[in-house]
Design a protein around this motif. Structure first.
Motif, PDB file in Angstrom:
ATOM      1  N   UNK A 108       1.010 -24.331 -19.563  1.00  0.00           N
ATOM      2  CA  UNK A 108      -0.126 -24.606 -18.680  1.00  0.00           C
ATOM      3  C   UNK A 108      -0.015 -23.760 -17.418  1.00  0.00           C
ATOM      4  N   UNK A 109      -1.139 -23.327 -16.874  1.00  0.00           N
ATOM      5  CA  UNK A 109      -1.158 -22.621 -15.591  1.00  0.00           C
ATOM      6  C   UNK A 109      -1.420 -21.143 -15.754  1.00  0.00           C
ATOM      7  N   UNK A 110      -2.548 -20.707 -15.215  1.00  0.00           N
ATOM      8  CA  UNK A 110      -2.892 -19.282 -15.275  1.00  0.00           C
ATOM      9  C   UNK A 110      -2.402 -18.588 -13.999  1.00  0.00           C
ATOM     10  N   UNK A 111      -1.758 -17.436 -14.176  1.00  0.00           N
ATOM     11  CA  UNK A 111      -1.296 -16.618 -13.058  1.00  0.00           C
ATOM     12  C   UNK A 111      -2.205 -15.394 -12.964  1.00  0.00           C
TER      13      UNK A 111
ATOM     14  N   UNK B 181       2.154 -25.266 -10.726  1.00  0.00           N
ATOM     15  CA  UNK B 181       0.863 -25.663 -11.312  1.00  0.00           C
ATOM     16  C   UNK B 181       0.454 -27.084 -10.936  1.00  0.00           C
ATOM     17  N   UNK B 182       1.431 -27.968 -10.637  1.00  0.00           N
ATOM     18  CA  UNK B 182       1.084 -29.350 -10.282  1.00  0.00           C
ATOM     19  C   UNK B 182       1.152 -29.578  -8.766  1.00  0.00           C
TER      20      UNK B 182
ATOM     21  N   UNK C   1      -4.730 -29.857  -8.775  1.00  0.00           N
ATOM     22  CA  UNK C   1      -6.069 -29.552  -8.257  1.00  0.00           C
ATOM     23  C   UNK C   1      -6.059 -28.482  -7.158  1.00  0.00           C
ATOM     24  N   UNK C   2      -4.886 -28.011  -6.753  1.00  0.00           N
ATOM     25  CA  UNK C   2      -4.841 -26.943  -5.741  1.00  0.00           C
ATOM     26  C   UNK C   2      -4.461 -25.622  -6.404  1.00  0.00           C
ATOM     27  N   UNK C   3      -4.953 -24.529  -5.839  1.00  0.00           N
ATOM     28  CA  UNK C   3      -4.475 -23.202  -6.258  1.00  0.00           C
ATOM     29  C   UNK C   3      -3.337 -22.824  -5.312  1.00  0.00           C
TER      30      UNK C   3
ATOM     31  N   UNK D 299      -1.926 -18.894  -8.658  1.00  0.00           N
ATOM     32  CA  UNK D 299      -1.756 -19.732  -9.840  1.00  0.00           C
ATOM     33  C   UNK D 299      -2.680 -20.927  -9.740  1.00  0.00           C
ATOM     34  N   UNK D 300      -3.344 -21.277 -10.835  1.00  0.00           N
ATOM     35  CA  UNK D 300      -4.047 -22.569 -10.861  1.00  0.00           C
ATOM     36  C   UNK D 300      -3.888 -23.180 -12.253  1.00  0.00           C
TER      37      UNK D 300
END
Ligand SMILES: NC(=O)c1ccc[n+]([C@@H]2O[C@H](COP(=O)([O-])OP(=O)(O)OC[C@H]3O[C@@H](n4cnc5c(N)ncnc54)[C@H](OP(=O)(O)O)[C@@H]3O)[C@@H](O)[C@H]2O)c1
Length: 353
Positions: free
Chosen positions: A241-244, A299-300, A307-309, A328-329
């Motif tokens: 999980x988590x796009x960079x 990511x968390x 919910x934060x980037x 990252x979000x």
């Protein structure tokens, strides 16, 4: 306060599971119906969601809820959360809107239509005015509001304060996207383990078009797209999980790096003003360490996990008009389920429900 009854379409997928997690025990919304494809319909949720991937158990009171078809006759509720594949969403979401439901959608099917709001509540809550245009155009009793693609959301949130302060000229972004972004059953292990796949179908065009629509201005009941240039390369990597995203930005006004960090840290919008339940106190978290943000660690992040980037490595480019950063979000929370939940909370707070 009486809770609003809601329905989840696509309840068994990666985004649908996150919706179950976020809407279960929501202070304003009450899940009354869950729907998926014919493969899942008529089954208890615990038997339909066989590829459950979240590190929590299926909520006790939903385990035995029967999954229904994605038909307004079966799954209707005043508020509908859609996590359907785009080709299905085009037809199904339209039918729910026609039947009088407020549909808040994760799918790309309606995002770029002129009369459909594409919303990140911190950025462009005023685009909700398009709902009135949409209802007039389509003679729907309900309406559709969409959230952006999972890659676009983190990027647009970071670009917004920089555009307001320094005026963007050109943006180039290269992404490293998580496997959960490909849905279920997703990318084959043999293809992604020990590998990077330098192509995600349709993704680059979504990032380019959606970013300019979200940062566009609503004038005379239509969105005039932001006029900066943007190019994008999307890659799938072996992260759950988590796009960079590595971003290069050229600005029209000279950039001061400390000022850039300040505008990012201070960025807030309607969700924070309205104190919406899923609004993080800091939509953007600025990291100073030379090796952050990282998906596993960040990511968390934030007061509402996921919910934060997070942004870091903010540094000068080759002249005073260029800067680079990494962000990252969380793709299934801020980039999908959390985005439509925040949109629904905004609709409620602004009396659209
Ligand atoms: N994953 C992400 O990070 C992400 C981020 C942003 C946006 N999105 C978008 O969100 C949507 C859902 O993505 P996802 O990753 O959760 O996909 P997914 O894991 O493939 O889940 C798809 C869901 O839709 C249901 N479905 C599939 N075909 C259907 C049909 N013909 N009729 C009714 N229901 C059907 C599936 O039910 P069955 O289990 O019964 O097949 C499942 O519940 C997509 O539009 C995607 O592009 C995803």
């Amino acid at each position: 306060m009486k809770k609003i009854d809601v329905s989840i379409l696509g309840c068994t997928g990666t985004v649908g599971q996150r919706l179950i997690e976020m809407l279960h025990n929501h202070p304003w919304f009450n899940i009354v119906s869950i729907a998926a494809s014919e493969r899942s319909a008529s089954k208890a949720y615990k038997d339909a969601a066989i590829n459950w991937y979240l590190p929590i158990d299926i909520p006790e009171d939903l385990r035995d809820m029967t999954v229904v078809n994605t038909d307004p006759g079966e799954a209707e509720a005043p508020l509908v959360f859609s996590a359907l594949p785009s080709d299905t969403a085009k037809e199904v979401e339209g039918r729910f809107a026609e039947a009088g439901c407020a549909v808040t959608s994760n799918a790309s099917a309606y995002r770029m239509e002129k009369d459909v709001p594409l919303i990140i509540p911190e950025i462009n809550a005023e685009h909700l005015e398009l709902i009135e245009v949409q209802r007039e155009n389509r003679e729907w009793k309900g309406y559709i509001v969409t959230d952006p693609n999972c890659t676009t959301i983190g990027l647009a949130m970071v670009l917004k304060p920089l555009h307001d302060r320094f005026k963007l000229d050109t943006v180039y972004v290269s992404t490293m996207q998580a496997i959960s972004g490909a849905g279920l059953p997703g990318v084959q292990g043999l293809m992604i383990t020990d590998n990077v796949i330098p192509y995600i179908k349709g993704e680059e065009q979504k990032v380019i078009g959606e970013t300019r629509k979200i940062l566009g201005k609503l004038e005379s009941k239509q969105v005039n797209f932001a006029d900066f240039k943007i190019a994008c390369s999307c890659n799938r990597v072996s992260v759950v999980d988590g796009h960079t995203e590595s971003v290069f930005i050229k600005t029209k006004e000279p950039v001061d790096i400390e000022e850039a960090k300040k505008v990012l840290r201070n960025f807030k919008g309607e969700p924070q003003k309205l104190n919406l339940p899923s609004a993080p106190k800091e939509p953007i978290i600025v990291r100073e360490e030379e090796n952050r943000p990282q998906p596993r660690l960040d990511r968390m992040a934030g007061t509402v996990p996921g919910m934060s980037a997070s942004v870091g490595r903010i540094r000068p480019g080759f002249d005073e008009h260029t800067l680079l950063l990494t962000l990252i979000s969380h793709n299934t929370i801020r980039g999908a389920a959390g985005a439509v939940v925040l949109n629904a909370e905004l609709l409620y707070a602004k009396n659209f429900l």
